[in-house]
Design a protein around this motif. Sequence first.
Motif: not given
Length: 221
Positions: A42, A114, A59-62, A76, A37
Amino acid sequence: MSNSAIRVRVRTAGLLTAAAALLVSVASPAEAAPVTLTSGHVDVLDVDYASGALTLDLRDETTGTAVDRAPADVTLNVPVAAKHTNVPSTAPWAFLGTGGTAWILPQSQTSGLLWAGWNTTDVPSGTFKDNKLTFSLTGVTGPAGFSIYTASGGSPTVLFDSGNGLPDTLAVNAGAHTHANWGFDAAGTYKVTFSVSGVLASTGQTVNTGAKTYTFQVTNS
């Protein structure tokens, strides 16, 4: 024994072996593909409580859609765009950086980096004593120091700092969603280990997620 009987028996054994292999492949979950990511939202520490279990993942919200991932499957990325070369070497900033240089994932959303934080919104209110959880930083391996801090009005509040000894702990409210600055004192690979615990309000029992290790790759080019 006739040749035809032998052929039937061998064929039957072969079918049973194939069936057993199929059952094993069906029963064994596919391994998640490793992901890196590089930018976007995130929640590095994503805490859930359900069916009596306290759990910790990422939790990946990318991409705009939330995906829960095992920390072991994720790298990361902290790119050179996160590098700062004017970090003060005096208090209250002496905890951060080496020779005036540090890589920082900022607490405010910034394009190309990020936006890292933590999330306890899936922990029902009232589940834990005083509605609190304890985040513990228990281990850091890497080329230099690691820290998490917030900053307001030019003054930092240090939440975790590997440079002054571990473990470090932080009381966090259930139902919270928080972003902070994630600081790295040099380029290289960091393995950062956290666990989360809480005391159940109903029984007084302490429950723990167990240790989870997160990988950050800090680059200088």
